[in-house]
Design a protein around this motif. Structure first.
Motif, PDB file in Angstrom:
ATOM      1  N   TRP A 199       0.828  -1.203   0.000  1.00  0.00           N
ATOM      2  CA  TRP A 199       0.000   0.000   0.000  1.00  0.00           C
ATOM      3  C   TRP A 199       0.864   1.256   0.000  1.00  0.00           C
ATOM      4  O   TRP A 199       0.628   2.212  -0.747  1.00  0.00           O
ATOM      5  N   ARG A 200       1.906   1.253   0.826  1.00  0.00           N
ATOM      6  CA  ARG A 200       2.764   2.430   0.903  1.00  0.00           C
ATOM      7  C   ARG A 200       3.583   2.613  -0.370  1.00  0.00           C
ATOM      8  O   ARG A 200       3.992   3.735  -0.699  1.00  0.00           O
ATOM      9  N   LYS A 201       3.838   1.530  -1.093  1.00  0.00           N
ATOM     10  CA  LYS A 201       4.548   1.656  -2.366  1.00  0.00           C
ATOM     11  C   LYS A 201       3.707   2.363  -3.416  1.00  0.00           C
ATOM     12  O   LYS A 201       4.250   2.931  -4.372  1.00  0.00           O
ATOM     13  N   THR A 202       2.391   2.321  -3.254  1.00  0.00           N
ATOM     14  CA  THR A 202       1.508   3.003  -4.204  1.00  0.00           C
ATOM     15  C   THR A 202       1.224   4.442  -3.785  1.00  0.00           C
ATOM     16  O   THR A 202       0.433   5.123  -4.423  1.00  0.00           O
ATOM     17  N   THR A 203       1.868   4.890  -2.694  1.00  0.00           N
ATOM     18  CA  THR A 203       1.614   6.233  -2.151  1.00  0.00           C
ATOM     19  C   THR A 203       2.841   7.112  -2.337  1.00  0.00           C
ATOM     20  O   THR A 203       3.963   6.725  -2.007  1.00  0.00           O
ATOM     21  N   SER A 204       2.630   8.307  -2.849  1.00  0.00           N
ATOM     22  CA  SER A 204       3.668   9.337  -2.914  1.00  0.00           C
ATOM     23  C   SER A 204       3.309  10.412  -1.896  1.00  0.00           C
ATOM     24  O   SER A 204       2.190  10.934  -1.910  1.00  0.00           O
ATOM     25  N   TRP A 205       4.270  10.734  -1.023  1.00  0.00           N
ATOM     26  CA  TRP A 205       3.983  11.635   0.090  1.00  0.00           C
ATOM     27  C   TRP A 205       4.945  12.826   0.057  1.00  0.00           C
ATOM     28  O   TRP A 205       6.152  12.656  -0.135  1.00  0.00           O
ATOM     29  N   VAL A 206       4.381  14.011   0.231  1.00  0.00           N
ATOM     30  CA  VAL A 206       5.183  15.225   0.368  1.00  0.00           C
ATOM     31  C   VAL A 206       4.689  15.941   1.614  1.00  0.00           C
ATOM     32  O   VAL A 206       3.517  16.316   1.694  1.00  0.00           O
ATOM     33  N   GLY A 207       5.576  16.125   2.591  1.00  0.00           N
ATOM     34  CA  GLY A 207       5.171  16.714   3.864  1.00  0.00           C
ATOM     35  C   GLY A 207       5.512  18.182   3.987  1.00  0.00           C
ATOM     36  O   GLY A 207       6.052  18.809   3.067  1.00  0.00           O
ATOM     37  N   GLN A 208       5.217  18.715   5.162  1.00  0.00           N
ATOM     38  CA  GLN A 208       5.429  20.142   5.421  1.00  0.00           C
ATOM     39  C   GLN A 208       6.904  20.456   5.628  1.00  0.00           C
ATOM     40  O   GLN A 208       7.414  21.443   5.105  1.00  0.00           O
ATOM     41  N   ASN A 209       7.583  19.634   6.407  1.00  0.00           N
ATOM     42  CA  ASN A 209       9.008  19.835   6.677  1.00  0.00           C
ATOM     43  C   ASN A 209       9.787  18.712   5.999  1.00  0.00           C
ATOM     44  O   ASN A 209       9.825  17.588   6.514  1.00  0.00           O
ATOM     45  N   PRO A 210      10.384  18.975   4.853  1.00  0.00           N
ATOM     46  CA  PRO A 210      11.061  17.904   4.098  1.00  0.00           C
ATOM     47  C   PRO A 210      12.210  17.306   4.915  1.00  0.00           C
ATOM     48  O   PRO A 210      13.061  18.039   5.428  1.00  0.00           O
ATOM     49  N   LEU A 211      12.214  15.999   5.057  1.00  0.00           N
ATOM     50  CA  LEU A 211      13.271  15.315   5.781  1.00  0.00           C
ATOM     51  C   LEU A 211      14.214  14.686   4.772  1.00  0.00           C
ATOM     52  O   LEU A 211      13.868  13.728   4.089  1.00  0.00           O
TER      53      LEU A 211
END
Length: 594
Positions: free
Chosen positions: A420-432
């Motif tokens: 499931w997580r492989k099908t998800t692209s995530w961009v957050g507020q504070n890039p790590l």
């Protein structure tokens, strides 16, 4: 620490030793082999001295025996070296496994649980406390076996030569482990307190280090220095208590072993002058027998003395193991991964009476019902504390829930979370960004990615302009050191593009950016999320005019949903937030004009 808890920790530590039985066996075997060579060395040395002193043998006739003696000493040195290497490998292998157990547990608990404790305390658990168990496996466990086997071998040899000396050895030997155990009980409590003080100090220091700019701007440097001094003083006093007990333990062991060796020497001294006539089976005391046993006397107690020296390592390991075992046995409602692979194609999400729970079972959000349609963008808005982050964590599989949360028709609890997580692209507020090169941060170790695709991703994310200047091999420190916030966010966007998921999750992706960086990131996001199911968490309402659906949350409840036009014309939270944003923008424009 109560005795029951200490016994359970001892049992756990010994269970871990089974992970490196081969190295442990090699260490013990080399120790026993070294003791056999020791017997030959003692017998040869006693024989040489007997021949030189009593028989007046010429030294030239004993050259072969001197060479053999030197060879035995060399072989024993090699055995000791091999034993140290085997012990180190034993400790190393077990520490790697324990660290992996901790990492697996952290992965199971998820980021929502990890953020509940300071980063410094996790670092202490993973590094110092696991490291402090090394000597238990590398030295104490092998020595525990050798402290039984080596004295037994020496007794087997000594009793046929002189039963009185053997009796002295047999009677005095138990005194060493007896007093060692008495001192060790106190050492375990001291070590456990020391580790807790270290965890507090590490967490306190790391948190203050991260917020150093804020501390200095608000003139809290002196106050925080005093707090650090207090935490350091507690750690210092705990450390000195551990050292005090360790020195006391060594002094006690040295005292009793010295007394025992002195008794043996006194016995042979009086026997040589004819004052004592027992113990030699009527054969008389010879220089050979006396020297042979006196040479072996310190070696008989040496394994027990070494065990006493390493006994502190045992108590230190018990103190370290308490926090580790408590963590590994953490009983919270963790998220379990299913086995169903996410069905291919566009992503649809359907929530019905969804309640998101914390790891402790507290309701954080809900019940809410909504749907995210395939290939469309949904915005999630609301004031701080509304439950947006909890919903995101539930979607990603980091928090448990009740009700229904279906992804492509499959309940999330039944999904294989990795797929499931492989099908998800995530961009957050504070890039790590991780410590490594720009290329490492974009690919996250995926070596099979085509260089041409990487160039396309850098161009679409507007990161190409500064990457070409620095180069893909440009090293970045942790916390995005070496890049601006806008550059770091564009690299995070490029990383999400490489993931190329069917579901995009955007958590305030432009909250910390200036106007130019915000424009570039939003342009890259619009390009990347075209024809993809997208959920965007944001406080900025003006850019949502073209969004197909907006979900408005307040205090864990879904209070409004619809498109921008409909919500802006309704009385409610969204229109209030929109008016507040417009007022703030007008005020900012007025300040700029002034």
């Amino acid at each position: 620490m109560d005795k029951k808890k200490q016994r359970s920790l001892n049992k756990w530590l010994k269970q871990q030793s089974k992970l490196a039985k081969r190295w442990l066996g090699i260490a013990v075997g080399l120790g026993v082999l070294s003791s056999l060579f020791l017997l030959g060395q003692a017998a040869l040395l006693a024989s040489i001295l007997h021949q030189l002193i009593i028989e007046q043998t010429d030294k030239s006739e004993l050259i072969g025996q001197f060479v053999l003696l030197a060879s035995l000493i060399g072989v024993r040195a090699i055995c000791s070296w091999g034993r140290e290497i085997a012990g180190f490998r034993c400790g190393e292998q077990i520490r790697l496994v324990i660290r992996q157990q901790i990492l697996d547990k952290l992965r199971e608990l998820g980021p929502a649980y990890i953020k509940g404790k300071p980063a410094g305390s996790w670092a202490t658990l993973m590094l110092e406390q696991v490291e402090d168990m090394h000597d238990f496996f590398a030295r104490y466990l092998p020595q525990m076996s050798l402290s039984v086997l080596i004295p037994f071998v020496i007794l087997v040899v000594v009793f046929p030569v002189n039963w009185a000396a053997g009796f002295i050895f047999l009677i005095t030997a138990p005194l060493v482990p007896l007093f060692m155990a008495l001192v060790g009980i106190k050492a375990a409590d001291a070590s456990q307190k020391n580790f807790k003080a270290m965890q507090r100090l590490s967490g306190h220091f790391y948190d203050r280090l991260q917020s150093m700019t804020t501390i200095r701007l608000f003139d809290r440097t002196k106050a925080e220095t005093e707090l650090m001094r207090g935490a350091s003083e507690v750690f210092r006093s705990r450390t000195m208590e551990v050292l005090r007990i360790a020195f006391l333990s060594s002094a006690v062991l040295e005292f009793f072993t010295s007394i025992s060796i002195a008794l043996t020497a006194v016995y042979f001294g009086f026997a040589f002058i004819g004052e004592l006539n027992f113990g030699d089976y009527g054969l008389g005391i010879t220089l050979f027998s006396g020297l042979f046993i006196l040479i072996l006397a310190p070696e008989f107690y040496q394994p027990l003395r070494d065990l006493g020296t390493f006994y502190h390592a045992k108590q230190q390991a018990v103190g370290a193991a308490e926090s580790i075992v408590d963590f590994l046995n953490t009983d919270v409602d963790t998220v379990k991964s299913g086995v169903t692979v996410v069905p291919s194609g566009s992503v649809t999400i359907q929530a019905t009476d969804l309640e998101v729970l914390s790891s402790e079972g507290k309701v954080l959000l809900g019940p809410v019902s909504f749907s995210l349609e395939a290939d469309k963008t949904t915005a999630l808005v609301g004031p701080s504390g509304a439950g947006k982050t909890s919903l995101v964590n539930a979607l990603l599989g980091f928090l448990p829930y009740t009700g229904s949360l279906k992804i492509n028709g499959v309940e999330r609890t039944d999904l294989d979370l990795e797929s499931w997580r492989k099908t998800t692209s995530w961009v957050g507020q504070n890039p790590l960004l991780l410590h490594g090169s720009i290329l490492d941060n974009i690919t996250l170790g995926k070596s099979e990615i085509n260089p041409t695709f990487i160039e396309e991703v850098l161009e679409h994310s507007h990161a190409k302009e500064f990457v070409e200047r620095h180069g893909l091999d440009y090293m970045i420190s942790d916390r995005s050191g070496g890049l601006s916030v806008g550059q770091a966010q564009r690299l995070a966007l490029a990383r999400a593009m490489v993931q190329n998921g069917q579901f995009w999750l955007l958590d305030e992706p432009t909250a910390s950016l200036d106007a130019r960086s915000e424009h570039l990131v939003m342009d890259g996001l619009q390009r990347a999320t075209a024809n993809k199911t997208t959920l965007m968490v944001t406080h900025q309402l003006a850019p949502l005019k073209n969004v197909e659906q907006i979900l408005v949350m307040k205090q864990g409840q879904l209070v409004q949903q619809g498109d921008f036009t409909a919500l802006s014309q309704q009385e409610g939270l969204f229109s209030d937030m929109l008016k507040a944003n417009q007022s703030l923008n007008q005020a900012n424009e007025g300040n700029l004009d002034a």
